[in-house]
Design an enzyme around this catalytic site. Structure first.
Site, PDB file in Angstrom:
ATOM      1  N   LEU A  27       0.834  -1.303  -0.258  1.00 30.79           N
ATOM      2  CA  LEU A  27      -0.616   0.135   0.182  1.00 30.79           C
ATOM      3  C   LEU A  27       0.680   1.687   0.023  1.00 30.79           C
ATOM      4  O   LEU A  27       2.193   1.275   0.406  1.00 30.79           O
ATOM      5  CB  LEU A  27      -1.112   0.208   1.142  1.00 30.79           C
ATOM      6  CG  LEU A  27      -1.877  -1.228   1.757  1.00 30.79           C
ATOM      7  CD1 LEU A  27      -2.996  -1.258   1.974  1.00 30.79           C
ATOM      8  CD2 LEU A  27      -2.730  -1.515   0.029  1.00 30.79           C
ATOM      9  N   HIS A  31      -3.562   4.294  -2.016  1.00 26.04           N
ATOM     10  CA  HIS A  31      -4.796   3.278  -1.757  1.00 26.04           C
ATOM     11  C   HIS A  31      -5.281   3.950  -0.255  1.00 26.04           C
ATOM     12  O   HIS A  31      -6.661   3.513   0.103  1.00 26.04           O
ATOM     13  CB  HIS A  31      -4.275   1.843  -1.446  1.00 26.04           C
ATOM     14  CG  HIS A  31      -3.368   1.538  -2.328  1.00 26.04           C
ATOM     15  ND1 HIS A  31      -1.980   1.043  -2.446  1.00 26.04           N
ATOM     16  CD2 HIS A  31      -2.985   0.685  -3.926  1.00 26.04           C
ATOM     17  CE1 HIS A  31      -1.352   0.637  -3.716  1.00 26.04           C
ATOM     18  NE2 HIS A  31      -2.303   0.103  -3.996  1.00 26.04           N
TER      19      HIS A  31
END
Ligand code: AMP
Length: 301
Positions: A27, A31
């Protein structure tokens, strides 16, 4: 926050209005911005983490794709997720799927032309996530503009009762669009990679001054990329947000999409052009004001 490995357990955690953010993990703030966009609109916020083999071609980077569950769980929690759904391959595909989702026309252009089978893999896994979790809302980034158009179409065609939320591109301080694949870039490649966003911003400047010709806008973006050492442009196209068809004029909601190789790494980026009251406005994305978490390890997050 709970981490669950099965669809059934994910559904058990879902109460009230449910939001879903599908990802392949590793991530970054792009995100996390999707979680933040849905958080105020839902009671239960789920993030799925699954590196989907169906969407990788035989010569692509499936085995090398970065993975770090512990790091992702900490980041997802910090951005407000209630549940992380991290299925293994047997949960997602108990058998090689005999049923797949193929979105005609718009999935065969741009990246679809260069990555055969890619969008069929994406559409199939997204359909499984929507069917298996049944979210009220699902967020996707404008970073993957063609993917967003395809998902909107599959949701409409297959009558999924999920509202699709498209979110702006999050960019590093110098403009490079965040991508888990940026971790592949070495120092020189990282410096060169900024040419993609610089080209797009040049095209957005031209559009702001009234340029509406598709080829001219493409030429601004291509010019910057082609004159940057270490960047090999693959395509530069002005496309319709609705059906991804190539536009000769910027006369409807559109995106200017670029793909390029920087060393061995293939990167994509785009600028969305939206319309309001007959006026065009470029969505230049959101710039970070500090270095990205992309370059931090699980001990550091
Ligand atoms: P991925 O993990 O690359 O499959 O991406 C998962 C979701 O995050 C997709 O909806 C992407 O479009 C979105 N995303 C990836 N990078 C960005 C970014 N830089 N800004 C906004 N959304 C992004």
């Amino acid at each position: 926050m709970t981490v669950v490995p099965t669809f059934a357990a994910a559904r058990d955690c879902a109460a009230g209005r449910v939001g879903l953010v599908p990802t392949m993990g590793f991530l970054h703030e792009g995100h996390l911005s999707l979680l933040e966009a849905l958080r105020p609109q839902c009671d239960t916020l789920l993030m799925s983490l699954f590196v989907n083999p169906l969407q990788f071609g035989p010569t692509e980077d499936l085995s090398r794709y970065p993975r770090d569950l512990e790091r992702d769980v900490a980041l997802a929690e910090s951005a407000g997720a209630d549940v992380v759904f991290a299925p293994d391959i047997d949960e997602m595909y108990p058998e090689p799927p005999a049923t797949s989702v193929s979105v005609a026309d718009l999935a065969f252009r741009l990246d679809g032309e260069r990555r055969p089978g890619h969008f069929k893999g994406v559409a199939t896994v997204v359909a499984k996530l929507l069917a298996g979790i049944q979210p009220d809302l699902a967020a996707f980034g404008r970073k993957d503009a063609q993917q967003l158009a395809i998902i909107r179409r599959l949701v409409a065609d297959l009558s999924f009762p999920t509202a699709v939320v498209g979110c702006p591109i999050v960019r590093e301080m110098d403009g490079l669009a965040l991508s888990s694949r940026n971790t592949y870039l070495d120092g020189d490649e990282r410096d060169a990679a900024v040419a993609l966003s610089r080209g797009l911003m040049a095209a957005a400047d031209a559009a702001a001054e009234g340029e509406r010709d598709g080829r001219a806008l493409e030429a601004f973006a291509l010019g910057v990329m082609a004159s940057t050492e270490g960047v090999e442009p693959e395509y530069t196209e002005l496309a319709s947000q609705h059906d991804v068809s190539r536009l000769t004029e910027l006369d409807r909601p559109a995106f200017l999409a670029v793909a390029a190789r920087v060393g061995p790494t293939r990167l994509i980026d785009n600028i969305h052009f939206d319309w309001a009251a007959g006026e065009v406005s470029a969505d230049r994305g959101i710039r970070l004001t500090a270095p990205s978490v992309l370059y931090t390890t699980s001990e550091e997050v």
